[in-house]
Write a protein that holds these residues in place. Structure first.
Motif, PDB file in Angstrom:
ATOM      1  N   PHE A   6      50.375  44.316  51.229  1.00  0.00           N
ATOM      2  CA  PHE A   6      51.604  43.572  50.974  1.00  0.00           C
ATOM      3  C   PHE A   6      51.580  42.397  51.955  1.00  0.00           C
ATOM      4  CE2 PHE A   6      55.369  42.910  48.880  1.00  0.00           C
ATOM      5  CZ  PHE A   6      56.158  44.016  48.578  1.00  0.00           C
ATOM      6  N   HIS A  21      61.474  35.522  48.544  1.00  0.00           N
ATOM      7  CA  HIS A  21      62.201  36.659  49.071  1.00  0.00           C
ATOM      8  C   HIS A  21      63.695  36.430  48.841  1.00  0.00           C
ATOM      9  CE1 HIS A  21      63.160  39.958  51.967  1.00  0.00           C
ATOM     10  NE2 HIS A  21      62.092  40.451  51.376  1.00  0.00           N
ATOM     11  N   ASP A  36      62.140  43.129  43.526  1.00  0.00           N
ATOM     12  CA  ASP A  36      62.993  43.610  44.592  1.00  0.00           C
ATOM     13  C   ASP A  36      64.367  42.970  44.416  1.00  0.00           C
ATOM     14  OD1 ASP A  36      62.389  43.858  48.236  1.00  0.00           O
ATOM     15  OD2 ASP A  36      63.649  45.008  46.869  1.00  0.00           O
ATOM     16  N   GLU A  43      59.613  53.292  49.588  1.00  0.00           N
ATOM     17  CA  GLU A  43      59.581  52.146  50.519  1.00  0.00           C
ATOM     18  C   GLU A  43      59.757  52.676  51.938  1.00  0.00           C
ATOM     19  OE1 GLU A  43      61.775  48.641  49.286  1.00  0.00           O
ATOM     20  OE2 GLU A  43      62.464  48.343  51.359  1.00  0.00           O
TER      21      GLU A  43
HETATM   22  C1  LIG Z   1      59.923  45.532  50.277  1.00  0.00           C
HETATM   23  C2  LIG Z   1      61.133  45.432  51.166  1.00  0.00           C
HETATM   24  N1  LIG Z   1      62.377  45.463  50.412  1.00  0.00           N
HETATM   25  C3  LIG Z   1      63.324  44.600  51.113  1.00  0.00           C
HETATM   26  C4  LIG Z   1      64.628  45.243  51.294  1.00  0.00           C
HETATM   27  C5  LIG Z   1      64.980  46.512  51.489  1.00  0.00           C
HETATM   28  N2  LIG Z   1      66.337  46.508  51.558  1.00  0.00           N
HETATM   29  C6  LIG Z   1      67.266  47.525  51.703  1.00  0.00           C
HETATM   30  C7  LIG Z   1      68.611  47.211  51.577  1.00  0.00           C
HETATM   31  C8  LIG Z   1      69.537  48.221  51.721  1.00  0.00           C
HETATM   32  C9  LIG Z   1      69.139  49.524  51.994  1.00  0.00           C
HETATM   33  C10 LIG Z   1      67.777  49.795  52.108  1.00  0.00           C
HETATM   34  C11 LIG Z   1      66.845  48.786  51.957  1.00  0.00           C
HETATM   35  N3  LIG Z   1      66.743  45.298  51.404  1.00  0.00           N
HETATM   36  N4  LIG Z   1      65.723  44.516  51.239  1.00  0.00           N
HETATM   37  C12 LIG Z   1      62.668  44.227  52.417  1.00  0.00           C
HETATM   38  O1  LIG Z   1      63.150  43.009  52.942  1.00  0.00           O
HETATM   39  C13 LIG Z   1      61.210  44.148  51.963  1.00  0.00           C
HETATM   40  O2  LIG Z   1      61.008  42.988  51.155  1.00  0.00           O
END
Ligand SMILES: C[C@@H]1N[C@@H](c2cn(-c3ccccc3)nn2)[C@H](O)[C@@H]1O
Length: 447
Positions: A31, A102, A196, A255
């Motif tokens: 990634f 992003h 995402d 994740e």
């Molecule tokens: C792959 C990952 N996903 C994005 C992410 C995860 N989160 C998130 C948001 C709220 C709860 C848990 C996770 N928000 N953005 C991170 O910034 C990164 O890009």
């Protein structure tokens, strides 16, 4: 009873076409999170941001307009896509997922649909194109990460409360579609999209729009691979529809965590995406807390493959386009291990033998060979193996030394001790190969 869904899962069970077979056999991916957030290094005005660096715009100590001017300083003099691709090749990555955009909305490709893109930065050129070319040239498949959530877009909404919200969101939907079609037109060698930022209520109401858009994208690139985090179903559910069936081509929910058992995977294809520190995707100059070792990451890779998944390790280049030394070191160490043990990873998956404490089983989908990847060597040097029923062990040997035949000791029906070499000082996880056959009768004898 199951609900009648118009916009739920469109397929039950795994995809069996060639592109998905290739995806299933990758094992290891890379990634890359890169964008203007990298310029901050997780700090602003001398203050340390304890959140994920790519989220720094959401920090109350980060003035939004200051963040939104950062792109005027984006000029990565050290960006070398060929070097990044070579490093990924050395590590043994078979695919790479790059953040094209992003959550902040800064587009790393020349987009006709926003001025908030690389062409309006001092760098001026396309970042994505040369990266795709460099990775294609190394034989590493490219997947495009795209955040639906886009803080830069006036039409973006978390939820749709008013008529004004709904009107604005229609513009945002059109913008989102335009950018996605644009990406697939510009980079047709992409094998898939990694979505995402689809958790907002506004997006979860867009089952019809998302379904039509997914169909349109799949028609542009036959075999395109899209995970479970894109479409909401009729009731707003993503990943699994309201009947519990998997949305998209594989489960995209792991994740910074891994499934623990095969049951956890529900028998689906899946990927796990992993950060080196606890929770930093974009470049942070001050990694605090636990930073994972190559040993830990190799175990996560092997565990993922042993449970029929892919393991995707994250890299966060800095604002000048440098790969930080910690990540370069991990790429080298993982690559060194992969050079010796890759047969236990590539084109391998789950084996239904009982999990043992010494490590993990993987099985080649090509020739059926079984690999015992040992992390915790028993002090007596005997690896307990409980096979599935009616299995005969034909030949057992260390992957690194096929001439050294190991003789299993029968403990009881379908259960053996494999004596590992004690004089050989194993300093890193090693692999024992088991060539086996199945019999239609009980040849092991019984007790
Ligand atoms: C792959 C990952 N996903 C994005 C992410 C995860 N989160 C998130 C948001 C709220 C709860 C848990 C996770 N928000 N953005 C991170 O910034 C990164 O890009």
């Amino acid at each position: 009873t199951s609900l009648t869904l118009e916009y739920g899962a469109h397929r039950i069970g795994k995809r069996t076409d060639q592109m998905m077979e290739t995806w299933r056999n990758y094992g290891l991916g890379q990634f890359i999170h890169w964008g203007v957030y990298a310029l901050t290094g997780g700090h602003w005005d001398g203050e340390y941001y304890s959140g994920a660096a790519e989220w720094i715009r959401s920090w109350d100590k980060m003035p939004k307009d200051a963040y939104d001017q950062l792109y005027k300083s984006f000029d990565p003099k050290n960006y070398e896509p060929k070097a990044w691709a070579k490093q990924a090749k050395e590590m043994g990555a078979k695919y790479m997922i790059i953040t094209t955009k992003h959550h902040d909305g800064f587009s790393l490709w020349p987009s006709k649909y926003t001025d908030y893109d690389v062409t309006n930065s001092p760098y001026g050129n396309d970042i994505i194109g040369p990266l795709v070319e460099a990775y294609d040239a190394e034989g590493i498949d490219v997947y495009l990460y795209f955040s639906v959530m886009d803080w830069s877009q006036p039409g973006y909404r978390v939820s749709l409360e008013t008529e004004e919200d709904r009107t604005a969101y229609e513009d945002f939907k059109a913008f989102t579609r335009n950018q996605l079609i644009e990406l697939l037109e510009l980079y047709p060698s992409a094998k898939g999209l990694w979505f995402d930022g689809t958790w907002d209520e506004a997006w979860k109401e867009q089952a019809v729009f998302a379904d039509e858009l997914e169909k349109e994208m799949r028609a542009m690139i036959p075999g395109l691979i899209i995970g479970s985090r894109f479409r909401p179903d009729d009731y707003g559910n993503r990943h699994f529809d309201s009947n519990g069936d998997l949305m998209g081509d594989y489960e995209q929910g792991w994740e910074r965590k891994l499934p623990n058992t095969y049951e956890d995977t529900k028998g689906n294809d899946w990927d796990a995406v992993m950060t080196v520190p606890e929770n930093q995707w974009g470049y942070h100059s001050d990694w605090r807390g636990h930073v994972k070792s190559s040993y830990e990451l190799i175990e996560m890779l092997v565990k993922s493959v042993s449970l029929d998944g892919n393991f995707v390790l994250n890299f966060g280049p800095d604002g000048q386009g440098n790969i930080r030394s910690e990540e370069a070191k991990l790429a080298k160490e993982i690559g060194d291990w992969m050079k010796v043990n890759q047969k236990a990873i590539y084109s391998c998956g789950y084996l239904n033998w009982q999990k043992q404490d010494w490590g993990y089983y993987t099985q080649s989908r090509e020739d059926g060979k079984i690999y015992m990847v040992v992390f915790n060597q028993p002090l007596d040097g005997k690896l307990r193996v409980k096979t599935a029923d009616k299995v005969i062990l034909d030949k057992v040997y260390p992957l690194e030394n096929p001439g050294m035949i190991l003789t299993p000791e029968l403990i009881q029906k379908n259960e053996y001790f494999i004596p590992v070499i004690m004089d050989q000082k194993w300093t890193s996880p090693y692999v024992i190969v088991v060539e086996s056959s199945s019999t239609d009768e009980d040849k092991n004898g019984g007790f």
